[in-house]
Design a protein around this motif. Structure first.
Motif, PDB file in Angstrom:
ATOM      1  N   LEU A  61      -5.611 -39.078  -3.750  1.00 17.88           N
ATOM      2  CA  LEU A  61      -5.273 -38.971  -5.172  1.00 17.88           C
ATOM      3  C   LEU A  61      -3.776 -39.071  -5.408  1.00 17.88           C
ATOM      4  CD1 LEU A  61      -7.662 -36.097  -6.273  1.00 17.88           C
ATOM      5  CD2 LEU A  61      -7.991 -38.547  -6.520  1.00 17.88           C
ATOM      6  N   HIS A 109      -1.546 -40.855  -3.382  1.00 21.01           N
ATOM      7  CA  HIS A 109      -1.032 -42.172  -3.027  1.00 21.01           C
ATOM      8  C   HIS A 109      -1.772 -43.262  -3.786  1.00 21.01           C
ATOM      9  CE1 HIS A 109       1.092 -40.174   0.171  1.00 21.01           C
ATOM     10  NE2 HIS A 109      -0.045 -39.673   0.630  1.00 21.01           N
ATOM     11  N   ASP A 110      -1.030 -44.315  -4.121  1.00 25.04           N
ATOM     12  CA  ASP A 110      -1.653 -45.469  -4.765  1.00 25.04           C
ATOM     13  C   ASP A 110      -2.447 -46.249  -3.733  1.00 25.04           C
ATOM     14  OD1 ASP A 110      -0.531 -44.877  -7.186  1.00 25.04           O
ATOM     15  OD2 ASP A 110       1.221 -46.149  -6.885  1.00 25.04           O
ATOM     16  N   GLY A 111      -3.597 -46.700  -4.128  1.00 25.46           N
ATOM     17  CA  GLY A 111      -4.437 -47.482  -3.234  1.00 25.46           C
ATOM     18  C   GLY A 111      -4.147 -48.965  -3.360  1.00 25.46           C
ATOM     19  N   ASP A 112      -4.922 -49.752  -2.637  1.00 25.99           N
ATOM     20  CA  ASP A 112      -4.818 -51.200  -2.703  1.00 25.99           C
ATOM     21  C   ASP A 112      -5.287 -51.652  -4.086  1.00 25.99           C
ATOM     22  OD1 ASP A 112      -4.529 -53.846  -1.814  1.00 25.99           O
ATOM     23  OD2 ASP A 112      -6.675 -53.932  -1.316  1.00 25.99           O
ATOM     24  N   PRO A 113      -4.491 -52.457  -4.798  1.00 29.60           N
ATOM     25  CA  PRO A 113      -4.869 -52.846  -6.161  1.00 29.60           C
ATOM     26  C   PRO A 113      -6.202 -53.585  -6.234  1.00 29.60           C
ATOM     27  CG  PRO A 113      -2.601 -53.489  -5.712  1.00 29.60           C
ATOM     28  CD  PRO A 113      -3.168 -52.982  -4.439  1.00 29.60           C
ATOM     29  N   THR A 156      -9.010 -51.060  -5.717  1.00 29.39           N
ATOM     30  CA  THR A 156      -9.095 -50.216  -6.903  1.00 29.39           C
ATOM     31  C   THR A 156      -9.823 -50.943  -8.032  1.00 29.39           C
ATOM     32  OG1 THR A 156      -7.039 -49.135  -6.275  1.00 29.39           O
ATOM     33  CG2 THR A 156      -7.744 -48.871  -8.545  1.00 29.39           C
ATOM     34  N   ARG A 191     -14.516 -43.409  -3.210  1.00 33.13           N
ATOM     35  CA  ARG A 191     -13.482 -42.369  -3.250  1.00 33.13           C
ATOM     36  C   ARG A 191     -13.985 -41.086  -3.896  1.00 33.13           C
ATOM     37  NH1 ARG A 191      -8.081 -45.635  -5.135  1.00 33.13           N
ATOM     38  NH2 ARG A 191      -7.965 -47.012  -3.326  1.00 33.13           N
TER      39      ARG A 191
END
Length: 85
Positions: free
Chosen positions: A31, A33-37, A40, A53
Motif C-alpha cells: 500500500l 509503494h507504487d506498483g507497476d502501472p 495496476t 492485492r
C-alpha cells in the motif's frame, strides 16, 4: 508449575507479537509503494473482491490477527502463572 506458565507465556507473547508485526508490515508494504502501472490498470478492471492485492492484504491481516491472539494467550498464561501459588 507457575514458573513454566510464566516462561511459556512470555515466549508466546514475544513470538506472537513479533510475527504479528511482521505480517502487518507485509500487508501494508504494497500500500505504501507504487506498483507497476500496467498491472495496476489490469487489476483495476477486475471486481474489487477478486483483485490479487486485496485478497493478499486480507489474508495477511487475518494471519496477523491470529498471531495477536497467540500473543494475548501468552499474556493470559503469564497472568495465570503469576496468580498461581
Amino acid at each position: 508449575m507457575s514458573t513454566v506458565l510464566i516462561v511459556c507465556g512470555f515466549v508466546a507473547a514475544f513470538a506472537g507479537s513479533w510475527r504479528a508485526f511482521g505480517a502487518v508490515r507485509q500487508a501494508l508494504g504494497p500500500l505504501v509503494h507504487d506498483g507497476d502501472p500496467t498491472r495496476t490498470a489490469v487489476e483495476a478492471a477486475r471486481p474489487f473482491v477478486t483483485r490479487y492485492r486485496v485478497r493478499l492484504f486480507a489474508r495477511r491481516v487475518v494471519v496477523s490477527i491470529g498471531w495477536l491472539i497467540v500473543s494475548l494467550y501468552g499474556l493470559y498464561l503469564v497472568a495465570v502463572g503469576s496468580a498461581a501459588p
